[in-house]
Design a protein around this motif. Structure first.
Motif, PDB file in Angstrom:
ATOM      1  N   ALA A 119     -44.470  97.138 -81.954  1.00 25.05           N
ATOM      2  CA  ALA A 119     -43.514  96.566 -81.009  1.00 25.05           C
ATOM      3  C   ALA A 119     -42.264  96.171 -81.773  1.00 25.05           C
ATOM      4  O   ALA A 119     -42.347  95.619 -82.865  1.00 25.05           O
ATOM      5  CB  ALA A 119     -44.112  95.349 -80.310  1.00 25.05           C
ATOM      6  N   MET A 120     -41.128  96.468 -81.191  1.00 22.80           N
ATOM      7  CA  MET A 120     -39.844  96.203 -81.822  1.00 22.80           C
ATOM      8  C   MET A 120     -39.140  95.082 -81.058  1.00 22.80           C
ATOM      9  O   MET A 120     -39.132  95.081 -79.835  1.00 22.80           O
ATOM     10  CB  MET A 120     -38.957  97.448 -81.767  1.00 22.80           C
ATOM     11  CG  MET A 120     -39.687  98.752 -82.074  1.00 22.80           C
ATOM     12  SD  MET A 120     -40.400  98.809 -83.697  1.00 22.80           S
ATOM     13  CE  MET A 120     -38.997  99.324 -84.627  1.00 22.80           C
ATOM     14  N   VAL A 121     -38.525  94.145 -81.801  1.00 24.50           N
ATOM     15  CA  VAL A 121     -37.763  93.063 -81.171  1.00 24.50           C
ATOM     16  C   VAL A 121     -36.678  92.607 -82.142  1.00 24.50           C
ATOM     17  O   VAL A 121     -36.902  92.557 -83.352  1.00 24.50           O
ATOM     18  CB  VAL A 121     -38.694  91.897 -80.740  1.00 24.50           C
ATOM     19  CG1 VAL A 121     -39.379  91.262 -81.916  1.00 24.50           C
ATOM     20  CG2 VAL A 121     -37.969  90.867 -79.909  1.00 24.50           C
ATOM     21  N   GLY A 128     -38.623  86.542 -77.858  1.00 22.31           N
ATOM     22  CA  GLY A 128     -39.285  87.845 -77.937  1.00 22.31           C
ATOM     23  C   GLY A 128     -40.261  87.913 -79.088  1.00 22.31           C
ATOM     24  O   GLY A 128     -41.381  88.436 -78.961  1.00 22.31           O
ATOM     25  N   ASN A 129     -39.879  87.368 -80.241  1.00 23.93           N
ATOM     26  CA  ASN A 129     -40.782  87.335 -81.390  1.00 23.93           C
ATOM     27  C   ASN A 129     -42.016  86.495 -81.083  1.00 23.93           C
ATOM     28  O   ASN A 129     -43.148  86.889 -81.392  1.00 23.93           O
ATOM     29  CB  ASN A 129     -40.046  86.790 -82.615  1.00 23.93           C
ATOM     30  CG  ASN A 129     -39.127  87.815 -83.240  1.00 23.93           C
ATOM     31  OD1 ASN A 129     -39.553  88.656 -84.008  1.00 23.93           O
ATOM     32  ND2 ASN A 129     -37.845  87.754 -82.887  1.00 23.93           N
ATOM     33  N   GLU A 144     -33.788  98.163 -88.849  1.00 28.74           N
ATOM     34  CA  GLU A 144     -32.487  97.977 -88.210  1.00 28.74           C
ATOM     35  C   GLU A 144     -32.419  98.824 -86.966  1.00 28.74           C
ATOM     36  O   GLU A 144     -33.031  99.885 -86.885  1.00 28.74           O
ATOM     37  CB  GLU A 144     -31.354  98.361 -89.165  1.00 28.74           C
ATOM     38  CG  GLU A 144     -31.151  97.360 -90.261  1.00 28.74           C
ATOM     39  CD  GLU A 144     -29.815  97.526 -90.971  1.00 28.74           C
ATOM     40  OE1 GLU A 144     -28.938  98.239 -90.464  1.00 28.74           O
ATOM     41  OE2 GLU A 144     -29.684  96.916 -92.039  1.00 28.74           O
ATOM     42  N   THR A 145     -31.684  98.332 -85.999  1.00 34.63           N
ATOM     43  CA  THR A 145     -31.394  99.095 -84.804  1.00 34.63           C
ATOM     44  C   THR A 145     -29.897  99.054 -84.586  1.00 34.63           C
ATOM     45  O   THR A 145     -29.218  98.140 -85.058  1.00 34.63           O
ATOM     46  CB  THR A 145     -32.158  98.546 -83.573  1.00 34.63           C
ATOM     47  OG1 THR A 145     -32.018  99.455 -82.486  1.00 34.63           O
ATOM     48  CG2 THR A 145     -31.651  97.176 -83.160  1.00 34.63           C
ATOM     49  N   ASN A 155     -37.378  93.127 -85.946  1.00 34.33           N
ATOM     50  CA  ASN A 155     -38.715  92.922 -86.467  1.00 34.33           C
ATOM     51  C   ASN A 155     -39.655  93.960 -85.887  1.00 34.33           C
ATOM     52  O   ASN A 155     -39.552  94.309 -84.711  1.00 34.33           O
ATOM     53  CB  ASN A 155     -39.220  91.516 -86.128  1.00 34.33           C
ATOM     54  CG  ASN A 155     -38.548  90.451 -86.961  1.00 34.33           C
ATOM     55  OD1 ASN A 155     -38.061  90.723 -88.058  1.00 34.33           O
ATOM     56  ND2 ASN A 155     -38.514  89.237 -86.454  1.00 34.33           N
ATOM     57  N   VAL A 156     -40.594  94.398 -86.720  1.00 34.28           N
ATOM     58  CA  VAL A 156     -41.599  95.364 -86.306  1.00 34.28           C
ATOM     59  C   VAL A 156     -42.949  94.655 -86.349  1.00 34.28           C
ATOM     60  O   VAL A 156     -43.372  94.158 -87.397  1.00 34.28           O
ATOM     61  CB  VAL A 156     -41.625  96.606 -87.223  1.00 34.28           C
ATOM     62  CG1 VAL A 156     -42.692  97.584 -86.766  1.00 34.28           C
ATOM     63  CG2 VAL A 156     -40.247  97.254 -87.285  1.00 34.28           C
TER      64      VAL A 156
END
Length: 161
Positions: A119-121, A128-129, A144-145, A155-156
């Motif tokens: 999950a990416m946030v 969200g975290n 990074e996005t 964060n992954v």
């Protein structure tokens, strides 16, 4: 509240949930212009339609009877499955909608053979975290996005089946 797979007719509602979520969650993280451009890019109607119709993507929505109040965008990949986005309309938070969407997504990805779900946030999105930590995901790395041509830390999280 039912969780069902998105249809092309849901695209406007998905974009509205994303826009409301970004406006609520990201004012200290993204400028208004960056948020607007990011929503326009990530939730473009043609792009969403392609994802909804893709065999490798999963786009469930939470339908409250009056329409879509939350959604997930996940993909099947070499890691098993990755939740790219999970948003709930601000006025429907703390009703269990996010948990229902997450449970549904985990079940479908597991049925498709995923042993691990990522999950990416955004790193600065503390609610969200906290959501992913509360649901048993572990932070494993930072990446990074890019949103509107600007890089942001992300964060992954990982959850094993």
């Amino acid at each position: 509240m039912i969780v069902r797979e998105a249809m092309v007719d849901d695209i406007d509602a998905i974009e509205a949930v994303a826009r409301a979520s970004w406006e609520t969650d990201y004012p200290a993280i993204l400028s208004r212009e960056t948020a607007r451009e990011g929503v326009e890019e990530w939730y473009d109607a043609d792009r969403l339609a392609a994802e909804i119709e893709s065999d490798d993507a999963l786009v469930p929505v939470a339908d409250g009877g009056d329409g879509v109040v939350g959604f997930v965008h996940a993909v099947e990949d070499e890691a098993g499955g990755t939740i790219l986005r999970l948003y709930v309309a601000p006025e429907h938070r703390r009703e269990g909608v996010g948990g229902d969407l997450l449970d549904h997504t985990r079940e479908v990805l597991a049925e498709r053979g995923a042993e691990q779900i990522r999950a990416m946030v955004l790193a600065e999105n503390e609610p969200g975290n906290e959501f992913y930590r509360r649901h048993g995901f572990e932070l494993v790395e930072e990446s990074e996005t890019v949103i509107a041509a600007t890089s942001y830390r992300e964060n992954v999280y990982v959850s094993e089946r």
